[in-house]
Design a protein around this motif. Sequence first.
Motif, PDB file in Angstrom:
ATOM      1  N   ARG A 147       8.707  -1.487  -3.514  1.00 24.89           N
ATOM      2  CA  ARG A 147       8.642  -1.898  -2.122  1.00 24.89           C
ATOM      3  C   ARG A 147       9.980  -1.667  -1.446  1.00 24.89           C
ATOM      4  O   ARG A 147      11.035  -1.694  -2.081  1.00 24.89           O
ATOM      5  CB  ARG A 147       8.261  -3.372  -2.003  1.00 24.89           C
ATOM      6  N   GLU A 148       9.903  -1.421  -0.148  1.00 23.90           N
ATOM      7  CA  GLU A 148      11.087  -1.370   0.699  1.00 23.90           C
ATOM      8  C   GLU A 148      10.806  -2.283   1.882  1.00 23.90           C
ATOM      9  O   GLU A 148      10.134  -1.906   2.837  1.00 23.90           O
ATOM     10  CB  GLU A 148      11.383   0.058   1.156  1.00 23.90           C
ATOM     11  N   GLY A 149      11.294  -3.527   1.773  1.00 28.19           N
ATOM     12  CA  GLY A 149      10.997  -4.525   2.798  1.00 28.19           C
ATOM     13  C   GLY A 149       9.530  -4.884   2.787  1.00 28.19           C
ATOM     14  O   GLY A 149       8.976  -5.278   1.755  1.00 28.19           O
ATOM     15  N   VAL A 150       8.856  -4.716   3.942  1.00 27.36           N
ATOM     16  CA  VAL A 150       7.445  -5.081   4.057  1.00 27.36           C
ATOM     17  C   VAL A 150       6.530  -3.902   3.730  1.00 27.36           C
ATOM     18  O   VAL A 150       5.319  -3.997   3.873  1.00 27.36           O
ATOM     19  CB  VAL A 150       7.129  -5.594   5.483  1.00 27.36           C
ATOM     20  N   ARG A 151       7.101  -2.794   3.266  1.00 28.63           N
ATOM     21  CA  ARG A 151       6.313  -1.597   3.021  1.00 28.63           C
ATOM     22  C   ARG A 151       6.258  -1.280   1.536  1.00 28.63           C
ATOM     23  O   ARG A 151       7.221  -1.504   0.809  1.00 28.63           O
ATOM     24  CB  ARG A 151       6.883  -0.409   3.783  1.00 28.63           C
ATOM     25  N   ALA A 152       5.123  -0.734   1.130  1.00 25.71           N
ATOM     26  CA  ALA A 152       4.980  -0.290  -0.255  1.00 25.71           C
ATOM     27  C   ALA A 152       5.385   1.174  -0.368  1.00 25.71           C
ATOM     28  O   ALA A 152       5.127   1.978   0.539  1.00 25.71           O
ATOM     29  CB  ALA A 152       3.533  -0.467  -0.708  1.00 25.71           C
ATOM     30  N   VAL A 153       6.028   1.514  -1.451  1.00 25.53           N
ATOM     31  CA  VAL A 153       6.356   2.912  -1.755  1.00 25.53           C
ATOM     32  C   VAL A 153       5.291   3.419  -2.709  1.00 25.53           C
ATOM     33  O   VAL A 153       5.117   2.891  -3.812  1.00 25.53           O
ATOM     34  CB  VAL A 153       7.750   3.042  -2.388  1.00 25.53           C
ATOM     35  N   VAL A 154       4.566   4.433  -2.277  1.00 23.65           N
ATOM     36  CA  VAL A 154       3.391   4.901  -3.006  1.00 23.65           C
ATOM     37  C   VAL A 154       3.568   6.353  -3.429  1.00 23.65           C
ATOM     38  O   VAL A 154       3.998   7.199  -2.630  1.00 23.65           O
ATOM     39  CB  VAL A 154       2.119   4.760  -2.126  1.00 23.65           C
TER      40      VAL A 154
ATOM     41  N   LEU B 214     -14.395   5.304  13.304  1.00 28.02           N
ATOM     42  CA  LEU B 214     -13.740   5.318  14.605  1.00 28.02           C
ATOM     43  C   LEU B 214     -12.670   6.414  14.611  1.00 28.02           C
ATOM     44  O   LEU B 214     -11.476   6.161  14.496  1.00 28.02           O
ATOM     45  CB  LEU B 214     -13.109   3.953  14.899  1.00 28.02           C
ATOM     46  N   GLY B 215     -13.119   7.666  14.687  1.00 25.39           N
ATOM     47  CA  GLY B 215     -12.215   8.793  14.682  1.00 25.39           C
ATOM     48  C   GLY B 215     -11.997   9.356  13.286  1.00 25.39           C
ATOM     49  O   GLY B 215     -12.335   8.731  12.289  1.00 25.39           O
ATOM     50  N   ALA B 216     -11.404  10.547  13.220  1.00 25.81           N
ATOM     51  CA  ALA B 216     -11.122  11.187  11.931  1.00 25.81           C
ATOM     52  C   ALA B 216      -9.928  10.516  11.276  1.00 25.81           C
ATOM     53  O   ALA B 216      -9.007  10.054  11.940  1.00 25.81           O
ATOM     54  CB  ALA B 216     -10.851  12.671  12.140  1.00 25.81           C
ATOM     55  N   SER B 217      -9.953  10.468   9.945  1.00 25.38           N
ATOM     56  CA  SER B 217      -8.836   9.873   9.217  1.00 25.38           C
ATOM     57  C   SER B 217      -8.767  10.447   7.817  1.00 25.38           C
ATOM     58  O   SER B 217      -9.792  10.697   7.176  1.00 25.38           O
ATOM     59  CB  SER B 217      -8.998   8.350   9.146  1.00 25.38           C
ATOM     60  N   ASN B 218      -7.543  10.676   7.344  1.00 25.21           N
ATOM     61  CA  ASN B 218      -7.329  11.009   5.937  1.00 25.21           C
ATOM     62  C   ASN B 218      -7.309   9.719   5.137  1.00 25.21           C
ATOM     63  O   ASN B 218      -6.589   8.774   5.492  1.00 25.21           O
ATOM     64  CB  ASN B 218      -5.981  11.724   5.762  1.00 25.21           C
ATOM     65  N   ILE B 219      -8.115   9.661   4.080  1.00 25.23           N
ATOM     66  CA  ILE B 219      -8.101   8.510   3.179  1.00 25.23           C
ATOM     67  C   ILE B 219      -7.416   8.952   1.891  1.00 25.23           C
ATOM     68  O   ILE B 219      -7.925   9.811   1.170  1.00 25.23           O
ATOM     69  CB  ILE B 219      -9.521   7.993   2.890  1.00 25.23           C
ATOM     70  N   LEU B 220      -6.249   8.381   1.630  1.00 27.92           N
ATOM     71  CA  LEU B 220      -5.428   8.795   0.501  1.00 27.92           C
ATOM     72  C   LEU B 220      -5.278   7.648  -0.489  1.00 27.92           C
ATOM     73  O   LEU B 220      -5.382   6.472  -0.129  1.00 27.92           O
ATOM     74  CB  LEU B 220      -4.052   9.235   1.000  1.00 27.92           C
ATOM     75  N   GLU B 221      -5.038   8.026  -1.748  1.00 27.49           N
ATOM     76  CA  GLU B 221      -4.862   7.020  -2.793  1.00 27.49           C
ATOM     77  C   GLU B 221      -3.662   7.389  -3.650  1.00 27.49           C
ATOM     78  O   GLU B 221      -3.421   8.561  -3.937  1.00 27.49           O
ATOM     79  CB  GLU B 221      -6.116   6.927  -3.667  1.00 27.49           C
ATOM     80  N   GLY B 222      -2.892   6.372  -4.019  1.00 31.25           N
ATOM     81  CA  GLY B 222      -1.745   6.602  -4.879  1.00 31.25           C
ATOM     82  C   GLY B 222      -1.385   5.359  -5.655  1.00 31.25           C
ATOM     83  O   GLY B 222      -2.071   4.331  -5.571  1.00 31.25           O
TER      84      GLY B 222
ATOM     85  N   THR C 234       0.581  -4.005   3.670  1.00 30.39           N
ATOM     86  CA  THR C 234       0.020  -4.404   2.381  1.00 30.39           C
ATOM     87  C   THR C 234       0.994  -5.293   1.613  1.00 30.39           C
ATOM     88  O   THR C 234       2.202  -5.041   1.614  1.00 30.39           O
ATOM     89  CB  THR C 234      -0.327  -3.178   1.511  1.00 30.39           C
ATOM     90  N   PRO C 235       0.475  -6.331   0.944  1.00 27.05           N
ATOM     91  CA  PRO C 235       1.320  -7.152   0.081  1.00 27.05           C
ATOM     92  C   PRO C 235       1.371  -6.632  -1.353  1.00 27.05           C
ATOM     93  O   PRO C 235       2.023  -7.211  -2.217  1.00 27.05           O
ATOM     94  CB  PRO C 235       0.616  -8.513   0.129  1.00 27.05           C
ATOM     95  N   VAL C 236       0.665  -5.533  -1.617  1.00 29.75           N
ATOM     96  CA  VAL C 236       0.544  -5.023  -2.982  1.00 29.75           C
ATOM     97  C   VAL C 236       1.899  -4.538  -3.497  1.00 29.75           C
ATOM     98  O   VAL C 236       2.634  -3.837  -2.800  1.00 29.75           O
ATOM     99  CB  VAL C 236      -0.492  -3.883  -3.044  1.00 29.75           C
ATOM    100  N   SER C 237       2.222  -4.898  -4.740  1.00 31.93           N
ATOM    101  CA  SER C 237       3.495  -4.476  -5.351  1.00 31.93           C
ATOM    102  C   SER C 237       3.299  -3.582  -6.561  1.00 31.93           C
ATOM    103  O   SER C 237       4.257  -3.057  -7.115  1.00 31.93           O
ATOM    104  CB  SER C 237       4.314  -5.708  -5.759  1.00 31.93           C
ATOM    105  N   LYS C 238       2.041  -3.420  -6.986  1.00 23.99           N
ATOM    106  CA  LYS C 238       1.761  -2.546  -8.123  1.00 23.99           C
ATOM    107  C   LYS C 238       0.297  -2.129  -8.095  1.00 23.99           C
ATOM    108  O   LYS C 238      -0.505  -2.687  -7.345  1.00 23.99           O
ATOM    109  CB  LYS C 238       2.085  -3.249  -9.439  1.00 23.99           C
TER     110      LYS C 238
END
Length: 361
Positions: free
Chosen positions: A257-264, A244-252, A276-280
């Motif tokens: 975490r900073e609040g509800v966001r992951a730092v990647v 559904l449209g163009a998208s960059n798929i990135l991995e890191g 995401t709930p991922v923490s590691k």
Amino acid sequence: MKTDSTTSAGASDVRFVSVEKSFETATALHSLDLEIERGTLFALLGPSGCGKTTTLRLIAGFEQPTRGQVYIRGKDVTGIPAYKRSFGMVFQNFALFPHLSVTENVAFGLQMRGIGKDVIRQKVAAVLDLVALGKFADRYPRQLSGGQQQRVALARAVVFEPDVLLLDEPLSALDKMLREQMQVEIRQLQHRLGMTTVFVTHDQEEALTMSDRVAVMNHGRIQQAGTPKDIYDRPRTEFVATFLGASNILEGHVRGREGVRAVVDVAGNLVQVSGTPVSKGKLRFALRPEKIVLDPQSGIRAVVKDVIYRGAQTFLYLDMGGIALNAVLQNTAATPADIETGTSVGLSWETASAVALEDPT
């Protein structure tokens, strides 16, 4: 002819309960659960062979499920043949009768139902006015443009006020300009009628333009369903993000975490990813090219590999620490006039634009 919805909001017109459809050599649908609210313009979107046309044929009764139940207006229609169901259908090639006039084409279904001549005359006149074809009533299909033939097919499908209108890639036979015009016309007509409409398409732009809700299908399963905006802005899987449209798929690698966001960490750049709930561990996320902006103050750096000017937009092909990244800039007065290949640029985007993807396993 009714021109507005008289049905209750939130009611379900079409419902699939654990529907499976198998053919001799393959399974087309895997335990499909689907609910389409009354009055909704609903798109089944996906590549060839994903099961969307099989789903449409199950609603019509042209196919019967191997397992599960199909309900229309709350009634279990599983096993009931097509001729006993109340639906209108528009095919890819319009399927108009070449030897019948516009009036005769539209009246055909009513005649088959034994409707009186006076009622037929009134209904046909009303629906032809609705699709702006009243003055073409006596013409034959060969005397009409592609868009006019499409309107005749639509009029014939809705004139008897069916429970559900089914559209099987209805615009694929039209050229791009006419297709875009008809997308808007069909949406406006459907909203005036308030008629539950299910259409099949492989065209992402068509699904986004026309529908109230979209189900993205692949390999006989619904990957994600929701409003066009929800699915476009918050794709759950890599398939949905890229189909559904163009998208960059990135991995890191998640560094915290900073609040509800992951730092990647992506190639040495620390970015925040939402949803995401991922923490590691590793994390894949989607980032739409048009969400990226040039920001000289940003610590996220990339090298410009190629620049392509496309009128209203400029496409940038970037290298971010060995990772390919695409950006789309709107060409406005604020857009940098000259972006040269080989230069280093700073990039930024709203945190909500970087969306975590589900683990495919």
